[in-house]
Design an enzyme around this catalytic site. Structure first.
Site, mmCIF file in Angstrom:
data_model
loop_
_atom_site.group_PDB
_atom_site.id
_atom_site.type_symbol
_atom_site.label_atom_id
_atom_site.label_comp_id
_atom_site.label_asym_id
_atom_site.label_seq_id
_atom_site.Cartn_x
_atom_site.Cartn_y
_atom_site.Cartn_z
ATOM 1 N N GLU A 301 -16.678 -39.315 -50.534
ATOM 2 C CA GLU A 301 -17.711 -40.346 -50.356
ATOM 3 C C GLU A 301 -17.114 -41.607 -50.161
ATOM 4 O OE1 GLU A 301 -21.256 -39.846 -53.030
ATOM 5 O OE2 GLU A 301 -21.808 -38.250 -51.875
ATOM 6 N N GLU A 393 -22.112 -31.571 -49.317
ATOM 7 C CA GLU A 393 -22.875 -31.848 -50.393
ATOM 8 C C GLU A 393 -24.325 -32.137 -50.320
ATOM 9 O OE1 GLU A 393 -20.858 -34.245 -53.301
ATOM 10 O OE2 GLU A 393 -22.769 -35.172 -53.801
#
Length: 469
Positions: A301, A393
């Site tokens: 991320e 995710e």
């Protein structure tokens, strides 16, 4: 790579005068719209094709149609960035609404999966030869435009086996156009679970847990999350790399695909850990690159940095993996916590218009249903039509991984991902106290991991959606 075939025409005129014979060159052929064919990948029984439509004229083109013949035994499977109609061996591709206009000197592409080894012949673009030149006097037959967009995936010509493990059924994966495809070249969707940080919950990742994921949950894929900071890799690279090796072997032995997740989080610039990533992925790819089930997620991320910064990182780390594993699919994180930039006010266009210079890659998207509403859903939908996407995710709660579940919004995402064959992984398989951890606190290390007796509501919900397909 198949040789690109084009037609070249030159006209010569002969004239005779009283003083002798004079050879006169015909006027230069006018610039034209052309279409060139190439093979991006070839695996013997099929290939991934790319057709590049180039506007060589001095004005914009507001629509294009490319038609060609394929020989008997060769067909078109899935396709992208065009609409298709077929009549016998003749296949006609027309522009989509987003790529019909081509500026002077510019080009656009579309592609398809070819079954068999044959290549296009008799190619025309807007009725003229694909290599330029005048239109044929008797144009080949074409089909009427469809009244509605046809499905983007044709029925498979040779279905993969339906028994056995996910890896036994699908083999080595590859990216074909905007889809993830199996060894037969057919688009597939993987569904599975992500671990939590392997530095925090090693007791949750036992043989019994992997058994449950493979046989009771029926997961296709497990994502193994190697936090870099937060008490993870940087504190003891040898310990955590060996732990990752062990988990890869356990998942592989059960026929599941494995995402090796380089879980960089804070700092949000992936380049901060570039040297560590090189060391880690070199060893992982050296040891496991010969397996058909390994995918590499190179930046979990990214945040607080531009897409160009992330792209630069990816273009440095992908060659490190490719040196050891030329076939593994690489997953590239996107801006603003892998939201395609939405969480920092951008959208998918920054990726679509400035793609990573590498093949066999996909871009990642993360969402949490109680935090990320319609604008995020719409962004994922648009992006999946243009570039290969993988949701590595997601949760049914807020972006903290905790709080109330929004199963209605989560179902909207799952419906979209099923329709567009976007693979997904849920966060997370652990007994953390938060609502996003599927196991109740205290489940690890003794379980049980199978069944629903030790699952939180999110766990019961997601297990049902992995099992029932």
């Amino acid at each position: 790579m198949a040789r690109v075939r084009t037609l070249l025409a030159a006209l010569l005129a002969l004239g005779a005068g009283t003083a002798g014979i004079m050879v006169v060159a015909a006027p230069a052929q006018a610039a034209a719209v052309t279409a060139t064919f190439s093979k991006v990948q070839d695996w013997g029984s099929g290939y991934e094709a790319k057709m590049t439509v180039t506007n060589g004229t001095g004005a914009s083109v507001t629509g294009w149609t490319v038609a060609f013949d394929l020989p008997p035994g060769t067909g078109v499977g899935s396709y992208w960035d065009a609409l298709l109609t077929s009549s016998g061996n003749r296949h006609t591709f027309r522009n989509r609404d987003y790529n019909g206009t081509i500026a002077a000197g510019a080009s656009t592409t579309f592609g398809w999966i070819g079954s068999g080894s044959g290549v296009p012949a008799g190619c025309t673009v807007n009725g003229a030869p694909c290599g330029g030149g005048p239109a044929p006097t008797t144009p080949p037959p074409t089909s009427a435009p469809p009244t509605s967009a046809p499905p983007t995936t044709a029925p498979p010509t040779s279905p993969p086996p339906t028994s056995g493990t996910p890896v036994a059924r699908n083999g080595q994966l590859r990216v074909c156009g905007t889809k993830l495809c199996n060894q037969q070249g057919q688009p597939i969707q993987l569904r599975g679970m992500s671990t939590h940080g392997i530095q925090w919950f090693p007791n949750c990742y036992s043989n019994a847990a992997f058994d449950a994921l493979a046989t009771d949950w029926r997961a296709d894929v497990v994502r193994l999350s190697m936090y870099v900071q937060e008490g993870g890799y940087e504190t003891n690279p040898r310990l955590f790399t060996d732990r990752m090796h062990s988990y890869i072997e356990q998942a592989s032995a059960r026929g599941m695909y494995v995402i090796v997740d380089w879980h960089m989080l804070d700092p949000g610039d992936p380049n901060y850990n570039l040297s560590r990533a090189r060391t880690f992925f070199t060893e992982i790819a050296q040891r496991h690159g010969g397996k058909p089930n390994i995918l590499y997620e190179v930046a979990n991320e990214p945040s607080g940095v531009s897409w160009s910064t992330i792209k630069s990182y990816a273009e440095q780390i992908i060659p490190v993996i490719r040196a050891q594993d030329p076939d593994g699919v690489v997953l590239v994180g996107t801006r603003a916590w892998s939201s395609l930039g939405v969480s920092e006010g951008a959208n998918e266009n920054e990726v679509v218009n400035n793609r990573v210079n590498a093949t066999n890659i996909m871009y990642t998207f993360h969402f949490y249903a109680a935090s990320h509403g319609q604008s995020y859903l719409d962004t994922l939908s648009r992006a999946a039509d243009r570039v290969p996407m993988f949701v590595t995710e997601f949760g049914t709660q807020t972006s903290s991984g905790d709080g109330a579940n929004d199963f209605n919004r989560a179902q909207q995402y799952l419906n979209l991902m099923a329709t567009k064959q976007i693979s997904w992984v849920n966060w997370n398989f652990s007994d953390d106290f938060r609502s996003g951890a599927v196991l109740t606190t205290g489940t690890c290390p003794n379980g049980p991991y199978a069944g629903t007796s030790r699952l939180k509501p999110a766990g019961t919900w997601i297990r049902d959606h992995i099992r029932n397909r």
